[in-house]
Design a protein around this motif. Structure first.
Motif, mmCIF file in Angstrom:
data_model
loop_
_atom_site.group_PDB
_atom_site.id
_atom_site.type_symbol
_atom_site.label_atom_id
_atom_site.label_comp_id
_atom_site.label_asym_id
_atom_site.label_seq_id
_atom_site.Cartn_x
_atom_site.Cartn_y
_atom_site.Cartn_z
ATOM 1 N N ASP A 146 0.795 -1.213 0.000
ATOM 2 C CA ASP A 146 0.000 0.000 0.000
ATOM 3 C C ASP A 146 0.835 1.274 0.000
ATOM 4 O OD1 ASP A 146 -2.268 -1.463 -0.162
ATOM 5 O OD2 ASP A 146 -3.021 -1.023 1.843
ATOM 6 N N ALA A 147 2.136 1.154 0.192
ATOM 7 C CA ALA A 147 3.030 2.306 0.071
ATOM 8 C C ALA A 147 3.632 2.399 -1.333
ATOM 9 C CB ALA A 147 4.140 2.233 1.107
ATOM 10 N N GLY A 148 3.249 1.477 -2.223
ATOM 11 C CA GLY A 148 3.756 1.514 -3.582
ATOM 12 C C GLY A 148 4.649 0.342 -3.934
ATOM 13 N N PHE A 149 4.468 -0.800 -3.246
ATOM 14 C CA PHE A 149 5.301 -1.982 -3.495
ATOM 15 C C PHE A 149 6.778 -1.639 -3.262
ATOM 16 C CE2 PHE A 149 1.592 -2.090 -6.300
ATOM 17 C CZ PHE A 149 1.002 -3.280 -5.929
ATOM 18 N N VAL A 150 7.049 -0.987 -2.134
ATOM 19 C CA VAL A 150 8.406 -0.504 -1.870
ATOM 20 C C VAL A 150 9.175 -1.490 -0.998
ATOM 21 C CG1 VAL A 150 7.794 1.913 -2.147
ATOM 22 C CG2 VAL A 150 7.624 0.864 0.124
ATOM 23 N N LEU A 151 10.492 -1.488 -1.203
ATOM 24 C CA LEU A 151 11.414 -2.333 -0.460
ATOM 25 C C LEU A 151 12.569 -1.487 0.060
ATOM 26 C CD1 LEU A 151 11.593 -5.312 -2.965
ATOM 27 C CD2 LEU A 151 10.719 -5.485 -0.623
ATOM 28 N N PRO A 152 13.151 -1.884 1.190
ATOM 29 C CA PRO A 152 14.397 -1.247 1.630
ATOM 30 C C PRO A 152 15.561 -1.792 0.832
ATOM 31 C CG PRO A 152 13.832 -3.015 3.119
ATOM 32 C CD PRO A 152 12.721 -2.959 2.100
ATOM 33 N N THR A 183 15.363 -9.763 -7.360
ATOM 34 C CA THR A 183 15.991 -8.828 -8.297
ATOM 35 C C THR A 183 16.428 -7.561 -7.587
ATOM 36 O OG1 THR A 183 14.683 -9.685 -10.148
ATOM 37 C CG2 THR A 183 15.647 -7.496 -10.406
ATOM 38 N N HIS A 184 15.565 -6.995 -6.751
ATOM 39 C CA HIS A 184 15.884 -5.763 -6.040
ATOM 40 C C HIS A 184 17.019 -5.974 -5.046
ATOM 41 C CE1 HIS A 184 15.193 -1.911 -3.959
ATOM 42 N NE2 HIS A 184 15.293 -2.608 -2.829
ATOM 43 N N PHE A 185 16.949 -7.043 -4.298
ATOM 44 C CA PHE A 185 17.949 -7.277 -3.253
ATOM 45 C C PHE A 185 19.254 -7.849 -3.805
ATOM 46 C CE2 PHE A 185 14.192 -7.710 -0.224
ATOM 47 C CZ PHE A 185 14.422 -6.490 0.375
ATOM 48 N N GLY A 186 19.189 -8.454 -4.982
ATOM 49 C CA GLY A 186 20.385 -9.097 -5.511
ATOM 50 C C GLY A 186 20.788 -10.305 -4.704
ATOM 51 N N ARG A 187 19.812 -10.967 -4.115
ATOM 52 C CA ARG A 187 20.043 -12.142 -3.278
ATOM 53 C C ARG A 187 19.041 -13.230 -3.662
ATOM 54 N NH1 ARG A 187 23.392 -8.858 -1.866
ATOM 55 N NH2 ARG A 187 24.509 -8.744 0.127
ATOM 56 N N PRO A 188 19.391 -14.511 -3.511
ATOM 57 C CA PRO A 188 18.430 -15.576 -3.796
ATOM 58 C C PRO A 188 17.302 -15.592 -2.770
ATOM 59 C CG PRO A 188 20.460 -16.479 -2.888
ATOM 60 C CD PRO A 188 20.714 -15.034 -3.149
ATOM 61 N N LEU A 189 16.215 -16.204 -3.173
ATOM 62 C CA LEU A 189 15.007 -16.222 -2.344
ATOM 63 C C LEU A 189 15.279 -16.791 -0.962
ATOM 64 C CD1 LEU A 189 11.976 -15.533 -2.676
ATOM 65 C CD2 LEU A 189 11.621 -17.892 -3.391
ATOM 66 N N ALA A 190 16.012 -17.894 -0.888
ATOM 67 C CA ALA A 190 16.256 -18.537 0.399
ATOM 68 C C ALA A 190 17.080 -17.655 1.326
ATOM 69 C CB ALA A 190 16.953 -19.880 0.196
ATOM 70 N N GLU A 191 17.994 -16.865 0.780
ATOM 71 C CA GLU A 191 18.785 -15.973 1.623
ATOM 72 C C GLU A 191 17.928 -14.855 2.190
ATOM 73 O OE1 GLU A 191 22.895 -13.268 1.515
ATOM 74 O OE2 GLU A 191 22.302 -14.467 -0.227
ATOM 75 N N ILE A 192 16.998 -14.347 1.386
ATOM 76 C CA ILE A 192 16.087 -13.307 1.872
ATOM 77 C C ILE A 192 15.198 -13.877 2.973
ATOM 78 C CG2 ILE A 192 14.236 -11.727 1.245
ATOM 79 C CD1 ILE A 192 15.372 -11.850 -1.658
ATOM 80 N N ALA A 193 14.557 -15.011 2.692
ATOM 81 C CA ALA A 193 13.666 -15.629 3.687
ATOM 82 C C ALA A 193 14.428 -16.009 4.947
ATOM 83 C CB ALA A 193 12.997 -16.862 3.092
ATOM 84 N N GLY A 194 15.703 -16.364 4.797
ATOM 85 C CA GLY A 194 16.501 -16.807 5.937
ATOM 86 C C GLY A 194 16.772 -15.736 6.967
ATOM 87 N N LEU A 195 16.517 -14.469 6.624
ATOM 88 C CA LEU A 195 16.672 -13.411 7.623
ATOM 89 C C LEU A 195 15.600 -13.501 8.706
ATOM 90 C CD1 LEU A 195 17.421 -10.231 5.452
ATOM 91 C CD2 LEU A 195 19.045 -11.560 6.803
ATOM 92 N N ALA A 196 14.450 -14.075 8.360
ATOM 93 C CA ALA A 196 13.299 -14.082 9.273
ATOM 94 C C ALA A 196 13.189 -15.404 10.024
ATOM 95 C CB ALA A 196 12.019 -13.835 8.486
ATOM 96 N N ASP A 197 12.423 -15.358 11.104
ATOM 97 C CA ASP A 197 12.107 -16.579 11.844
ATOM 98 C C ASP A 197 10.979 -17.354 11.170
ATOM 99 O OD1 ASP A 197 13.782 -16.331 14.434
ATOM 100 O OD2 ASP A 197 12.873 -14.353 14.215
ATOM 101 N N SER A 198 10.090 -16.637 10.473
ATOM 102 C CA SER A 198 9.014 -17.282 9.725
ATOM 103 C C SER A 198 8.626 -16.383 8.561
ATOM 104 C CB SER A 198 7.787 -17.554 10.614
ATOM 105 O OG SER A 198 7.251 -16.343 11.126
ATOM 106 N N VAL A 199 8.044 -17.006 7.548
ATOM 107 C CA VAL A 199 7.665 -16.297 6.323
ATOM 108 C C VAL A 199 6.326 -16.824 5.842
ATOM 109 C CG1 VAL A 199 8.297 -15.762 3.942
ATOM 110 C CG2 VAL A 199 10.090 -16.032 5.653
ATOM 111 N N TYR A 200 5.449 -15.906 5.458
ATOM 112 C CA TYR A 200 4.216 -16.288 4.764
ATOM 113 C C TYR A 200 4.344 -15.913 3.296
ATOM 114 C CZ TYR A 200 0.138 -14.024 2.589
ATOM 115 O OH TYR A 200 -0.760 -13.517 1.684
ATOM 116 N N VAL A 201 3.904 -16.788 2.407
ATOM 117 C CA VAL A 201 3.916 -16.502 0.974
ATOM 118 C C VAL A 201 2.545 -16.819 0.388
ATOM 119 C CG1 VAL A 201 6.385 -16.792 0.559
ATOM 120 C CG2 VAL A 201 4.879 -18.798 0.515
ATOM 121 N N SER A 202 2.190 -16.079 -0.657
ATOM 122 C CA SER A 202 0.921 -16.286 -1.359
ATOM 123 C C SER A 202 1.168 -17.053 -2.645
ATOM 124 C CB SER A 202 0.275 -14.931 -1.671
ATOM 125 O OG SER A 202 -0.863 -15.099 -2.502
#
Length: 369
Positions: A146-152, A183-202
């Motif tokens: 809702d902020a414009g599909f924004v990422l840090p 693409t934005h982070f320049g990291r594979p999906l598993a590395e991004i998800a690995g930062l969190a304790d849990s992840v929900y995906v649609s």
């Protein structure tokens, strides 16, 4: 009208027909050698296959299928509240549970939310570290729709996660659209998800599935989530069409998402050029200027009904679907303006920058009338 357009930047599943969608799913099922797979009953069979695939894609120990993302996320947050001993969840005021779930976190689970920031972006490390109230879970929506599909940036995200851990809080990712983030982070999906304790995906927002979601995380959390899945009424008798559609999305759409993100930047640039031409609307905004995912916002200084009517007229007269429905800004937004969300997927990759510019010129001519 939009669903029948000859050209479109995106063809969502809701534009199809029952027969067309079922035939496409059956054709893929045959090609994937799954036609003779056993039907699922209360979450076994194909649902288990999907859960194992999700855990592997996200690099998590386990995953559990949910019929809706709203249910998956509420279960995740209440499970973490029980484990941390804190019913307080820190999240953004534009996050999905705050805007689109009718206050369910408090009404159903007795949780309370706090907001480290109300700026239209994810919270910074300092905002998380210095928030005056204690909280047990930090929830980050990636991207913040809702902020414009924004990422840090990657560095900002890792610093924010570290700041939460300094406070002994767990981190949960609302990753409804996490599939688009590598693409934005320049990291594979598993590395991004690995930062969190849990992840929900649609399964339907980026993967063109029918519906459904998954919660991934530690085996103990997933086991508890299965208990709450049953309590919430989500243990459905059979879900094989939804599971098949999700598996198809992982095979066919997930590998193509980087190309959609790259072309969204081409489309956004062409939109900006066309809107800035002499005789254009004057003030406008493409947000973010360079899209972080394959979705972004366009803002124009007209009432929503005027722009929606022009979008429909463009499709009716030319067979080109550039924009769809326009909306008014929320409370505190600039009056006399409207925004729309633009998605670039497979159909949109066929558009050249000149195609976009011409469609914008035709659209503005209809607005002026």
């Amino acid at each position: 009208m939009w669903g029948g357009a000859a050209r479109s930047l995106w063809r969502p599943s809701v534009d199809g027909t029952v027969g067309g969608r079922l035939r496409a799913l059956a054709d893929w099922t045959d090609a994937a050698d799954l036609a003779d797979a056993a039907l699922d009953v209360y979450g076994d069979g194909l649902v288990e296959v999907l859960e194992e695939r999700i855990a592997a894609e996200l690099g998590m120990p386990a995953a559990v299928f949910f019929p809706t993302g709203t249910m998956a996320q509420q279960v995740a947050l209440r499970c973490w509240a029980g484990r941390t001993g804190s019913p307080v969840v820190a999240l953004h005021p534009l996050a999905h549970p705050e805007v689109h779930e009718g206050g369910a976190l408090e009404a159903v689970s007795g949780l309370r939310t706090v907001h480290p920031t109300d700026a239209p972006r994810l919270p910074t490390a300092d905002e998380v570290r210095d928030h005056p109230e204690p909280f047990g879970t930090l929830m980050l929506e990636l991207p913040l729709r809702d902020a414009g599909f924004v990422l840090p940036t990657w560095e900002e995200l890792t610093a924010t996660v570290d700041a939460a851990r300094e406070r002994d809080a767990v981190v949960h990712f609302d990753g409804a659209r996490l599939w688009e983030c590598p693409t934005h982070f320049g990291r594979p999906l598993a590395e991004i998800a690995g930062l969190a304790d849990s992840v929900y995906v649609s399964f339907y927002k980026s993967l063109d599935g029918m519906s459904g979601a998954a919660l991934a995380g530690p085996e103990e959390l997933v086991a508890e989530a299965r208990v709450w899945l049953h309590r919430y009424g989500g243990r459905v008798f059979q879900q094989y069409p939804v599971a098949l559609a999700a598996l198809r999305g992982l095979d066919t759409e997930l590998p193509r998402l980087p190309s959609y993100v790259a072309h969204a930047r081409v489309v956004a640039g062409a939109l900006r050029e066309a809107l800035a031409e002499e005789g254009g609307p004057g003030w406008f905004r493409i947000h973010p200027e360079a899209p972080h995912t394959h979705q972004f916002q366009v803002w124009l200084p007209y009432e929503p009904d005027v722009l929606t009517a022009a979008a429909l007229a463009l499709t009716e007269r030319t067979g080109t679907c550039l924009f769809r429905r326009w909306s008014a800004p929320g409370a505190g937004g600039p009056p006399g303006t409207a925004f729309t969300e633009v998605t670039v997927a497979a159909a949109g990759t066929e558009w050249t920058a000149e195609d976009v510019r011409k469609a914008v010129r035709d659209f503005l001519a209809l607005v002026a009338r």
